[in-house]
Write a protein that holds these residues in place. Structure first.
Motif, PDB file in Angstrom:
ATOM      1  N   THR A 184      10.883  -4.250   0.495  1.00 15.69           N
ATOM      2  CA  THR A 184       9.833  -4.738  -0.394  1.00 15.69           C
ATOM      3  C   THR A 184       9.711  -6.253  -0.267  1.00 15.69           C
ATOM      4  O   THR A 184      10.583  -6.922   0.297  1.00 15.69           O
ATOM      5  N   GLN A 240       1.191  -0.837   0.340  1.00 16.88           N
ATOM      6  CA  GLN A 240       1.985  -0.152  -0.675  1.00 16.88           C
ATOM      7  C   GLN A 240       3.060   0.704  -0.016  1.00 16.88           C
ATOM      8  O   GLN A 240       2.827   1.365   1.001  1.00 16.88           O
ATOM      9  N   SER A 241       4.251   0.714  -0.607  1.00 16.82           N
ATOM     10  CA  SER A 241       5.382   1.443  -0.020  1.00 16.82           C
ATOM     11  C   SER A 241       5.071   2.923   0.183  1.00 16.82           C
ATOM     12  O   SER A 241       5.525   3.531   1.156  1.00 16.82           O
ATOM     13  N   ALA A 278       6.368  -3.118   6.644  1.00 21.29           N
ATOM     14  CA  ALA A 278       6.564  -1.971   7.522  1.00 21.29           C
ATOM     15  C   ALA A 278       6.699  -2.439   8.960  1.00 21.29           C
ATOM     16  O   ALA A 278       6.124  -3.464   9.356  1.00 21.29           O
ATOM     17  N   CYS A 323       1.952  -4.697   6.066  1.00 15.18           N
ATOM     18  CA  CYS A 323       2.224  -4.936   4.646  1.00 15.18           C
ATOM     19  C   CYS A 323       1.209  -4.173   3.823  1.00 15.18           C
ATOM     20  O   CYS A 323       0.001  -4.405   3.920  1.00 15.18           O
ATOM     21  N   LEU A 332       9.593   1.947   6.427  1.00 14.30           N
ATOM     22  CA  LEU A 332       9.658   0.987   5.330  1.00 14.30           C
ATOM     23  C   LEU A 332      10.768  -0.010   5.636  1.00 14.30           C
ATOM     24  O   LEU A 332      11.927   0.355   5.780  1.00 14.30           O
ATOM     25  N   GLU A 356       5.621  -0.394  -5.203  1.00 10.45           N
ATOM     26  CA  GLU A 356       5.844  -1.755  -4.750  1.00 10.45           C
ATOM     27  C   GLU A 356       5.117  -2.027  -3.434  1.00 10.45           C
ATOM     28  O   GLU A 356       4.978  -1.138  -2.589  1.00 10.45           O
ATOM     29  N   THR A 357       4.654  -3.244  -3.273  1.00 10.80           N
ATOM     30  CA  THR A 357       4.089  -3.677  -2.002  1.00 10.80           C
ATOM     31  C   THR A 357       5.246  -4.034  -1.075  1.00 10.80           C
ATOM     32  O   THR A 357       6.205  -4.679  -1.490  1.00 10.80           O
ATOM     33  N   ALA A 358       5.161  -3.590   0.175  1.00  9.83           N
ATOM     34  CA  ALA A 358       6.320  -3.682   1.057  1.00  9.83           C
ATOM     35  C   ALA A 358       5.924  -3.993   2.494  1.00  9.83           C
ATOM     36  O   ALA A 358       4.747  -3.966   2.859  1.00  9.83           O
ATOM     37  N   GLY A 413       7.741   7.327  -3.016  1.00 11.47           N
ATOM     38  CA  GLY A 413       7.778   5.886  -3.214  1.00 11.47           C
ATOM     39  C   GLY A 413       7.424   5.408  -4.603  1.00 11.47           C
ATOM     40  O   GLY A 413       7.337   4.200  -4.850  1.00 11.47           O
TER      41      GLY A 413
END
Length: 236
Positions: free
Chosen positions: A184, A169-170, A86, A167, A181, A82-84, A229
């Motif tokens: 998401t 990838q997790s 940070a 922002c 993190l 998932e894109t998340a 992740g």
């Protein structure tokens, strides 16, 4: 030491590193190569860079199979990423429950650290989200773009900005010291990407490349995938 050459999206770097000792102990090969924006990695393969295995998005792997650059029979999904968001370790978490709150979070940041907005999965998506939220121009001077998510997160960790955010990838967030993190992206802005591995058609160590894929996708490695992740494709 002889090496297995890899070209991979940055999302898989932490997982590959966690399995490298077991792979080396079994095969006698180290793992060498590049981790970065998936588009750039695919282009390196097309340019003839010596590579045994690639780990990219499922869509890109399918395209490379059509181009005759990877063995279709070797293709195996690793999992979804998932894109998340940070934040720096120690900073307050940035929560976004819906597009409106995400817009507020991004506008409140004085620096936004992201990967390549033209060649990386997460970066391309960030650009789309900014446009969707109508804030592309508003945050343009705060956007700090790097070749890949791991580099962006390292710079976020070192940032001296007052309210920075990242922002990507997790998996890249989880594997970078100094960042946390934060959550998401919310429904309506979320992205979950399937990452897939394949042996290249010109691999000089095809059996060992196939073995690494087996390790990456094995039931025994499910805990490592989760820690890195990755989400099982069967998870809703």
């Amino acid at each position: 030491m002889k090496t297995l050459n890899i070209l991979s999206g940055g999302a898989a770097q932490g997982l590959v590193r966690s399995l490298a000792p077991a792979f080396e102990a079994e095969t006698g090969l180290g793992i060498a190569g590049d981790f970065g924006a998936v588009g750039a990695m695919a282009d390196r393969l097309r340019a003839g860079v010596a590579t045994d295995i690639v780990i990219l998005t499922a869509a890109l792997i399918a395209t490379l199979a059509d181009e005759g650059l990877v063995l279709r029979s070797s293709i195996a999904d690793i999992g979804r990423v998932e894109t998340a968001l940070a934040v720096r370790a120690g900073d307050p978490l940035a929560r976004a429950e819906d597009p409106a709150s995400l817009r507020t979070v991004l506008l409140a940041a004085d620096a936004i650290f992201v990967p390549d907005t033209k060649a990386s999965t997460a970066g391309i998506h960030v650009a789309k989200v900014l446009a969707q939220l109508g804030i592309t121009d508003a945050v343009a001077d705060r956007l700090k773009v790097f070749p890949n998510g791991a580099t962006a997160m390292r710079h976020l960790a070192e940032s001296r900005d007052k309210r920075p955010i990242g922002c990507t990838q997790s998996t890249e967030i989880i594997s970078t010291p100094g960042v946390v993190l934060s959550g998401t992206l919310p429904p309506g802005c979320a992205l979950a990407t399937i990452y897939t591995a394949a042996v290249t058609t010109r691999a000089s160590a095809a059996p060992q490349a196939q073995r690494l894929i087996a390790l990456l996708t094995s039931t025994d490695a499910s805990g490592l995938r989760s820690q890195a992740g990755f989400i099982s494709n069967t998870t809703s």
